[in-house]
Structures are given as C-alpha cells and as structure tokens.
Design an enzyme around this catalytic site. Structure first.
Site: not given
Ligand code: NPQ
Ligand code: MG
Length: 446
Positions: A237, A338, A314, A211, A239, A366, A264, A289
């Site tokens: 991934k 998670k 998520d 990430s 952000k 994570g 995400d 996400e």
C-alpha cells in the site's frame, strides 16, 4: 448558551429575504401540503445526482461472551514516545516518532487469581489522522474512566461497554481499555487471545501487507517497495496525495508488474479531483483507501459510481453506525477495520459481522502500533471476514526495539503466526515500557 427567543432581541433590520416571524418561525409562508410518505419535499435542479434506494440492514447485535468475573484491582497508564526506524509521511504530515498510551489492568479472578491485561490507545501526538490525540485520550481516561475502574467487576466486554457508554466519542481512548480487558480475560481463562475475539480456530497464520509512506523520490519508492516484496509482504500500500498518485503507481506497475497494490489518500481529495482518481482506474489497484473527507459518505458513494476500482473506507468508519450507512449508500466496497478507531474489539467485531453478512470484505488496518496493539490486531484478524491482507507488519517495519518479546515477525511467505498461548502471546518487557515512558499514572482500589 442563551435561549435565542428569551434574551436575544433581533439586531438591526430583518433582511428582505428573511420571512421568519414569531408566528411562522420556519419562514414557510403559508401552509404546505403534506409530502407523500417516503418522499422529500422540493424539486432538485436538473443534473443533480441520485442514489438508488437500497435495503437498510439491521444493526448487528453485540456478540455473546462467556461470563468471566474480573475484579479490577489496579490500573496503570503509560504515555510512550518511541523513535521510528524511518519517518512516515502521509497526505497530512510526517512523523519520526510514535506517541501512544498503554493501559495495564490488574484484575482478580475467583479461581485464576491475579491476572494482568494490556491494551493500546492508538491516537498519535497530533490530530492529523483523527481528532483524538495522545493528550485527549490521557485526559478522558485519567479524568473520567480509569479512576472509576478499581473495585469494579466486569463479567463480559459488554458490561464494560455499557458502563462507559455515557462517554461520548473518544473511541481510541476507550478501545485501549477494552483491549486490556480482553487480554486479562484470555489469561484468566487460559485461552489464546484470538478466542476472546471470536476468531476462526483454523487461522493459524494471517497474511499481511505493508504500508509505504510518501517518498522523496520515485527511486526511493521503488527501492523501498522492492525491499518489502523481498521480505515476502503479500500486498503493498502506498500513501498518495493530490499530484502524487498516477506517477508513483505507474512507476510501480512498470517495475514490479502485477503485484497486489493499493493506495491510501487519507482523505486528501475532493470530488472535484475525481479525474485524478479516475486516472488510477486503469492500473488494476486492489482499492483506493479513504480518498475523500471522513464525514462525506455521500461523495464517496458518488465517487464509487465513477470508478471500477473499489473504494475502501478507513477514517469514515468511526463506529458501526457509519459502517451501516456506508453499506446503504454504497460509499465503498471494502472496509478497513481498526479497533482503535471504532471504539474497541467488540465494535470492531460488530462491523466485521455486519460487513460479512453483506458481502463486504474487510481487513485490519494499522496505526504504527507497539507490540501490544499489534498482538491485538493479530487476534482480531483471525475473524473469518478478514479476507484481505492487513497493515499488521512485523515490529521491525516501525521499531528497532519493540516493547514485546519476541517481536512480531513476518515469515518469508508474508504471514504472521497467530500465538496460541493465553494472553497477547508476547511478553511485555517492563524495562522497555519504562524506557519509552514519558508520563505515568496509576490507580488502585482504596
Ligand atoms: C492509515 N496507517 O491506514 C494509517 C495512517 C497513519 C499504517 O498506513 C502515527 C500514528 C502516524 C498513527 C501515520 C497506516 C500515523 C498513524 C499514518 C496512522 O491511514
Ligand atoms: Mg488509511
């Protein structure tokens, strides 16, 4: 709170539109004919979106576990503050250090004797990702949960869950204790931790992704992603936030072509920004996400119907109930699990089971875990429904020095080996835990 009808006289005149009266508290102005069963009263304005009805899946059952009588003899709680190798920026903020709690259980098994168990509370110092913080978890655990543990015997994770079901919410706090219990069970039985999670024995290595936080410039982004790809990570991934989505994705596609790529948003968009997300639809992303508000499964369902790209949930999935609702509503096509966010290993497994039965792929998210949480995530990821690479990177993605030895390592093929020895499979180094601990408390049987 005062009961409104007893002690609160109406303040001032009743507005003309308010037809409520003591005789007719609902303001319904006369009898209303009963609705057809299964229908909702009231006509929707033209153009109101609807969702097609879908079957409602049964709640998954708690997985069975072999009874392993563990009597808790002591509990220690550590508040850790660890510097990150680099700041990590998301749509809601930027951190340069990690704060979390580690739970250490001391327990006794009739045959195996004394064993320890480690778990991690993944809440961070501030409530940016979720309402839980290191401080709320410290409060809930040290006031209501941990003092009650010494002297108690739990034979299964289910017994632990039943005993503390009365504690509402605070999933991350509770998850840390259940992880520690699973670690202790695996040591007492002499089996690897993945077996406590019900994992697939055939999964000797798990494929992982990385990430990447929001970067100051596109050049920084390209350089960072290049470094992780060189190290073998199986999926990237990034952000995103409103205004920082199409540009970085386009730049990555231009530079690296058809790599497994996803984004995400950490709940930073609204349905009003749907065009920005639709603009991502042509880039072949694996998923988007958590684009919208965590409590808005309805808008996620509407958004998913406007996108070819799968929506992945998520923050929205804090428990199995939300996962089930999301399946019924079609709020997404993938779920990030998670174990901290959902209340622990058993709840994570129930969501996994539900999704598996309904063909929803899951992956392990994570929370910048120390080695303790990371080892638990590796074990969780051996469940067969974890078909997409997760966010369990190597320890060195986040920390110069982890609290475990050896650190979690990612091979050049982008996989992590699943430890086969009992317990975490990594040694928790006491001097390192001590070095990063800023607050400590312990409880023992009197
Ligand atoms: C996510 N994690 O999937 C989270 C969000 C996140 C690896 O992207 C401190 C503690 C900082 C927890 C930053 C990843 C955090 C954090 C981001 C969780 O949405
Ligand atoms: Mg996320």
């Amino acid at each position: 709170m005062a009961a409104p009808n007893e002690s609160m006289p109406p303040q001032g005149p009743v507005p003309p539109g308010d037809r409520r009266s003591p005789e007719d508290p609902a303001g319904s102005a006369g009898p209303v004919p009963p609705a057809e069963p299964g229908t909702v009263r009231g006509a929707a304005p033209a153009g109101t979106p609807t969702l097609e009805p879908r079957p409602i899946p049964p709640m998954p059952v708690e997985p069975a576990a072999e009874p392993v009588p563990l009597t808790i003899t002591g509990v220690q709680l550590f508040w850790l503050r660890m510097p990150l190798v680099a700041p990590f920026e998301t749509s809601y903020g930027r951190v340069d250090r990690r704060e979390c709690l580690l739970v250490r259980l001391e327990a006794r098994h009739p045959e195996a004797g004394p064993v320890e168990g480690w778990g991690e509370v993944v809440a961070d110092a501030d409530p940016g990702y979720s309402y839980e913080t290191t401080g709320t978890a410290w409060h809930v655990l040290s006031e209501f949960v941990l003092p009650a543990l010494p002297g108690r015997t739990f034979e299964t994770p289910g017994q632990w869950r039943a005993a503390f079901e009365w504690v509402r919410g605070h999933p991350m706090a509770k998850a840390g204790v259940e992880m520690a219990l699973l670690d202790a069970r695996s040591r007492a039985r002499g089996v690897p931790l993945w077996q406590e999670y019900g994992g697939d024995p055939g999964r000797r290595r798990i494929p992982v992704g990385v990430s990447v936080g929001i970067q100051p410039t596109l050049d920084d982004l390209l350089a960072t992603v290049e470094r992780w790809l060189e190290r073998g990570y199986r999926r990237i991934k990034i952000k995103i936030k409103p205004g920082y989505e199409v540009e970085p994705v386009r730049a990555l596609r231009e530079r690296f072509g058809d790599i497994p790529l996803m984004v995400d948003a950490n709940a930073a968009y609204t349905l009003a920004d749907a065009e920005r997300l639709e603009a991502l639809d042509g880039y072949g992303l694996m998923m988007i996400e958590q684009p919208l508000h965590e409590d808005d499964l309805l808008d996620h369902a509407l958004l998913q119907r406007r996108l070819r790209t799968p929506v992945c949930l998520d923050e929205s999935v804090r428990h199995v109930h939300a996962a089930r609702e999301a399946l019924v509503l079609g709020s997404g096509r993938i779920i990030n699990i998670k174990q901290g966010r959902v209340g622990g290993p058993t709840d994570a497994r129930m969501i996994h089971d539900l999704c598996r039965r309904h063909g929803i792929p899951v992956w392990c998210g994570g929370m910048l875990e120390t080695g303790v949480g990371r080892a638990h995530n590796i074990a969780l990821t051996t469940l067969p429904g974890f078909t997409l690479p997760g966010d369990t990177s190597g320890s060195n993605r986040y920390y110069h020095e982890d609290v475990i030895d050896p650190p979690v390592r990612v091979g050049p093929d982008g996989t992590i080996e699943v430890p086969q020895e009992p317990g975490l499979g990594f040694r928790v180094v006491p001097e390192r835990v001590e070095r990063y601990t800023v607050r400590h408390r312990s409880w023992r049987a009197s």
